[in-house]
Design an enzyme around this catalytic site. Sequence first.
Site, PDB file in Angstrom:
ATOM      1  N   ASP A  28       0.852  -1.202   0.000  1.00  0.00           N
ATOM      2  CA  ASP A  28       0.000   0.000   0.000  1.00  0.00           C
ATOM      3  C   ASP A  28       0.882   1.245   0.000  1.00  0.00           C
ATOM      4  O   ASP A  28       1.581   1.507   0.975  1.00  0.00           O
ATOM      5  CB  ASP A  28      -0.892  -0.048   1.252  1.00  0.00           C
ATOM      6  CG  ASP A  28      -1.706   1.228   1.431  1.00  0.00           C
ATOM      7  OD1 ASP A  28      -1.889   1.963   0.428  1.00  0.00           O
ATOM      8  OD2 ASP A  28      -2.151   1.481   2.571  1.00  0.00           O
ATOM      9  N   ASN A  30      -0.246   4.494  -0.496  1.00  0.00           N
ATOM     10  CA  ASN A  30      -0.878   5.787  -0.165  1.00  0.00           C
ATOM     11  C   ASN A  30      -1.732   5.733   1.100  1.00  0.00           C
ATOM     12  O   ASN A  30      -2.676   6.498   1.256  1.00  0.00           O
ATOM     13  CB  ASN A  30      -1.714   6.286  -1.354  1.00  0.00           C
ATOM     14  CG  ASN A  30      -2.868   5.351  -1.654  1.00  0.00           C
ATOM     15  OD1 ASN A  30      -2.881   4.205  -1.190  1.00  0.00           O
ATOM     16  ND2 ASN A  30      -3.850   5.826  -2.388  1.00  0.00           N
ATOM     17  N   ASP A  36      -1.688  -1.317  -3.972  1.00  0.00           N
ATOM     18  CA  ASP A  36      -1.936  -0.546  -5.196  1.00  0.00           C
ATOM     19  C   ASP A  36      -0.752  -0.657  -6.158  1.00  0.00           C
ATOM     20  O   ASP A  36       0.284  -1.255  -5.824  1.00  0.00           O
ATOM     21  CB  ASP A  36      -2.221   0.922  -4.837  1.00  0.00           C
ATOM     22  CG  ASP A  36      -1.224   1.447  -3.815  1.00  0.00           C
ATOM     23  OD1 ASP A  36      -0.018   1.402  -4.115  1.00  0.00           O
ATOM     24  OD2 ASP A  36      -1.645   1.848  -2.695  1.00  0.00           O
ATOM     25  N   ASP A 105      -4.637 -10.452 -15.868  1.00  0.00           N
ATOM     26  CA  ASP A 105      -5.619 -11.504 -15.597  1.00  0.00           C
ATOM     27  C   ASP A 105      -6.858 -11.207 -16.441  1.00  0.00           C
ATOM     28  O   ASP A 105      -7.511 -10.178 -16.269  1.00  0.00           O
ATOM     29  CB  ASP A 105      -5.964 -11.469 -14.093  1.00  0.00           C
ATOM     30  CG  ASP A 105      -6.342 -12.826 -13.547  1.00  0.00           C
ATOM     31  OD1 ASP A 105      -7.060 -13.553 -14.262  1.00  0.00           O
ATOM     32  OD2 ASP A 105      -5.952 -13.140 -12.415  1.00  0.00           O
ATOM     33  N   ASP A 205      -8.841 -16.454 -16.595  1.00  0.00           N
ATOM     34  CA  ASP A 205      -9.689 -16.962 -15.513  1.00  0.00           C
ATOM     35  C   ASP A 205     -10.742 -17.945 -16.043  1.00  0.00           C
ATOM     36  O   ASP A 205     -11.427 -17.650 -17.023  1.00  0.00           O
ATOM     37  CB  ASP A 205     -10.395 -15.755 -14.880  1.00  0.00           C
ATOM     38  CG  ASP A 205     -11.047 -16.066 -13.556  1.00  0.00           C
ATOM     39  OD1 ASP A 205     -10.332 -16.426 -12.613  1.00  0.00           O
ATOM     40  OD2 ASP A 205     -12.284 -15.941 -13.463  1.00  0.00           O
ATOM     41  N   GLU A 261      -6.650 -20.857 -16.744  1.00  0.00           N
ATOM     42  CA  GLU A 261      -7.083 -21.511 -15.504  1.00  0.00           C
ATOM     43  C   GLU A 261      -8.215 -22.462 -15.874  1.00  0.00           C
ATOM     44  O   GLU A 261      -9.269 -22.027 -16.348  1.00  0.00           O
ATOM     45  CB  GLU A 261      -7.572 -20.484 -14.487  1.00  0.00           C
ATOM     46  CG  GLU A 261      -7.824 -21.137 -13.136  1.00  0.00           C
ATOM     47  CD  GLU A 261      -8.899 -20.469 -12.298  1.00  0.00           C
ATOM     48  OE1 GLU A 261      -8.891 -20.646 -11.078  1.00  0.00           O
ATOM     49  OE2 GLU A 261      -9.784 -19.787 -12.867  1.00  0.00           O
ATOM     50  N   HIS A 334      -3.885 -17.316  -5.244  1.00  0.00           N
ATOM     51  CA  HIS A 334      -4.721 -16.482  -4.369  1.00  0.00           C
ATOM     52  C   HIS A 334      -5.997 -17.195  -3.917  1.00  0.00           C
ATOM     53  O   HIS A 334      -6.760 -16.640  -3.137  1.00  0.00           O
ATOM     54  CB  HIS A 334      -5.090 -15.201  -5.111  1.00  0.00           C
ATOM     55  CG  HIS A 334      -5.939 -15.468  -6.319  1.00  0.00           C
ATOM     56  ND1 HIS A 334      -5.453 -16.131  -7.430  1.00  0.00           N
ATOM     57  CD2 HIS A 334      -7.237 -15.226  -6.567  1.00  0.00           C
ATOM     58  CE1 HIS A 334      -6.434 -16.264  -8.297  1.00  0.00           C
ATOM     59  NE2 HIS A 334      -7.523 -15.732  -7.803  1.00  0.00           N
ATOM     60  N   ASP A 335      -6.266 -18.401  -4.444  1.00  0.00           N
ATOM     61  CA  ASP A 335      -7.457 -19.161  -4.048  1.00  0.00           C
ATOM     62  C   ASP A 335      -7.114 -20.319  -3.111  1.00  0.00           C
ATOM     63  O   ASP A 335      -8.015 -21.054  -2.691  1.00  0.00           O
ATOM     64  CB  ASP A 335      -8.136 -19.778  -5.287  1.00  0.00           C
ATOM     65  CG  ASP A 335      -8.726 -18.744  -6.226  1.00  0.00           C
ATOM     66  OD1 ASP A 335      -9.109 -17.650  -5.756  1.00  0.00           O
ATOM     67  OD2 ASP A 335      -8.804 -19.036  -7.445  1.00  0.00           O
TER      68      ASP A 335
HETATM   69  O1  TEU Z   1     -11.309 -19.268  -9.768  1.00  0.00           O
HETATM   70  C1  TEU Z   1     -12.082 -20.285 -10.345  1.00  0.00           C
HETATM   71  C2  TEU Z   1     -12.272 -21.429  -9.496  1.00  0.00           C
HETATM   72  O2  TEU Z   1     -12.377 -22.534  -9.946  1.00  0.00           O
HETATM   73  C3  TEU Z   1     -12.357 -21.101  -8.029  1.00  0.00           C
HETATM   74  O3  TEU Z   1     -13.681 -20.831  -7.790  1.00  0.00           O
HETATM   75  C4  TEU Z   1     -11.881 -22.165  -7.198  1.00  0.00           C
HETATM   76  O4  TEU Z   1     -12.605 -23.346  -7.409  1.00  0.00           O
HETATM   77  C5  TEU Z   1     -12.062 -21.740  -5.775  1.00  0.00           C
HETATM   78  O5  TEU Z   1     -11.610 -20.436  -5.623  1.00  0.00           O
HETATM   79  C6  TEU Z   1     -11.292 -22.637  -4.890  1.00  0.00           C
HETATM   80  O6  TEU Z   1     -11.541 -22.230  -3.608  1.00  0.00           O
HETATM   81  C7  TEU Z   1     -11.197 -18.085 -10.456  1.00  0.00           C
HETATM   82  C8  TEU Z   1     -10.406 -17.095  -9.634  1.00  0.00           C
HETATM   83  O7  TEU Z   1      -9.104 -17.577  -9.455  1.00  0.00           O
HETATM   84  C9  TEU Z   1     -11.123 -16.836  -8.354  1.00  0.00           C
HETATM   85  O8  TEU Z   1     -10.400 -15.983  -7.507  1.00  0.00           O
HETATM   86  C10 TEU Z   1     -12.459 -16.222  -8.700  1.00  0.00           C
HETATM   87  O9  TEU Z   1     -13.220 -16.073  -7.526  1.00  0.00           O
HETATM   88  C11 TEU Z   1     -13.243 -17.066  -9.701  1.00  0.00           C
HETATM   89  O10 TEU Z   1     -12.449 -17.527 -10.780  1.00  0.00           O
HETATM   90  C12 TEU Z   1     -14.337 -16.232 -10.323  1.00  0.00           C
HETATM   91  O11 TEU Z   1     -13.771 -15.273 -11.169  1.00  0.00           O
HETATM   92 CA    CA Z   2      -3.409   2.070  -1.345  1.00  0.00          CA
END
Ligand code: TEU
Ligand code: CA
Length: 570
Positions: A28, A30, A36, A105, A205, A261, A334-335
């Site tokens: 971050d 700011n 950001d 993305d 995605d 993905e 990130h998931d």
């Molecule tokens: O994720 C797709 C997906 O298959 C996820 O829903 C996954 O099964 C789940 O996050 C597992 O916990 C993509 C992105 O990476 C995710 O961040 C998004 O929420 C999703 O698509 C919708 O765009």
């Molecule tokens: Ca910020």
Amino acid sequence: MKTVTHDIPHAWWQQAVVYQIYPRSFMDSNRDGIGDLKGILQKIDYLKELGIDVIWLSPIFQSPNADNGYDISDYQDIMKEFGSMSDFDELLESAHQAGIKILLDLVVNHTSNQHPWFIKSREQDKHFRDYYFWRDGKDGAPPNNWTGVFGGSTWELDQQTGQYYLHLFTPEQPDLNWENPAVRKEIQEMVRFWLEKGVDGFRMDVINCISKTPGLPDGRVDASGQVDSFSLCTNGPRVHEYLQELYQTVLSQYDVMTVGETPAVSISDAVLYAGFDRQELNMIFQFEHMELDHGSFGKWSEKRFDLVDLKRCMEKWQTGLYGTAWNSLYWNNHDQPRAVSRFGNDQEYRTISAKMLAICLHMLQGTPYIYQGEELGMTNARFSSIDDYRDIETLNAYRDLTESGKVSSEQMLRYIHKAGRDNARTPMQWNADRYAGFSTVEPWISPNENYKTINAQYQLADKDSVFYCYQKLIQLRKQHHIIVYGSFHLIGEDHPQVFCYQRCYEDDKLWVVCNFCDETVEYSIPPVDLTQGELLIRNYNGMPTITSQSGQNTLIRLLPYEAFAILCTA
Ligand code: TEU
Ligand code: CA
């Protein structure tokens, strides 16, 4: 064993290491508690020190943030909290100057419900109505029985017209109708806009969801009442046509990399998406190794993975795509929960096991992805209250599973500690200052409290840190073609504690041995004089302990979570 490698085309994205940034949680600049673009700019030197080649930025586009940027309301503008288009231009230029490429993305299975296309579609504008899936209900019920990835029906009723629209994810993420050529044209033009700016490619995605089963039929219901709708929404009949069209009309005109993905793909699907001769994608993210610890509520489970399953899964992908298509390699994104908490030991052996996982993954065949903080061995966060969590998937699952009485709230919190997406989304741990050096004000999500001991500043000052293990692995990949192009051979597939494999390239052999448990293990491999080889990397000091060597076998004493790679040249 002579390895055939001539049929693998050599491309920059095969030799690259990618670093994923989740901008909201990276830095971050700011003082508003939200990461950001200027924050990322400040950390280019850090990434240069690590040695990565490519940054994948999770979505940076305008979004109401129902799903943290995966619900886009304007594909050609930057999210206000993240900065401006000129901040992006500056970031791209600085990254390029540092020799780092940038992937964006591409979230085009769905838009935000605030996207002008959807607003007009909902108003029944003639041109835009068919940009999305609108259907009549059946006797007051939704058009079919599909259930969404984040719970509930995939259909939302629009009071004004009495029709339902389709959304595989949240109701704020309506699915685009790719059958409409005007939709495809819009997306092609948008992709061209970013390529003309000089971006180096895209992570796409849920790209295998863009073609649905024609007629949108009901999904099969199993004995426990679960509806299988996902298989009707993935790998549909026109998906390859759409991807080839995108390639031919736009992508093929630029030197870029693409990674799709693709949950729910088999090896044969993967070969269609990412085969060298297919002109679709360069590689995909498969999910099989992410599902080995799922239980009866899917990801909400306390089951630990079984190493033999993991080895079989990796072997299947390593050998299944070899010479035909390209693998992506990842433990984290990130998931997903943090790798060291999930596959290693985030307590006593945190540093050693984080390095072991790094060695195990980076010596495999394919393009490795590092998720921010993985290079520090960041761990899962254990928030004590559901109010501390932010992720829509986590909050929905908590509500659905506790309100239905299927899971107690204490049990659900344990599942979330283990598997929730926010484990990956706590702020990047830069130093021991308040808020982990991510911000000087309270961040949008709390930092993991262990930032006082686990942070980038400490690790940069410690040559034995997880950070320098990743740095070394990235350097090794640049020095040894065998790591990029060698074939893969699993050794001892039934051994429950050790993941051992060999890579072969021309007449060279690379031995990789990884102990996945917290005990010392005597491990036997086929006869080979490892002492004659070159030790490329090890997560303990010195050479591994060879306890005996005969014509039958070589015995190695592996310390807890020990991992090493030794190169034997002919
Ligand atoms: O994720 C797709 C997906 O298959 C996820 O829903 C996954 O099964 C789940 O996050 C597992 O916990 C993509 C992105 O990476 C995710 O961040 C998004 O929420 C999703 O698509 C919708 O765009
Ligand atoms: Ca910020």
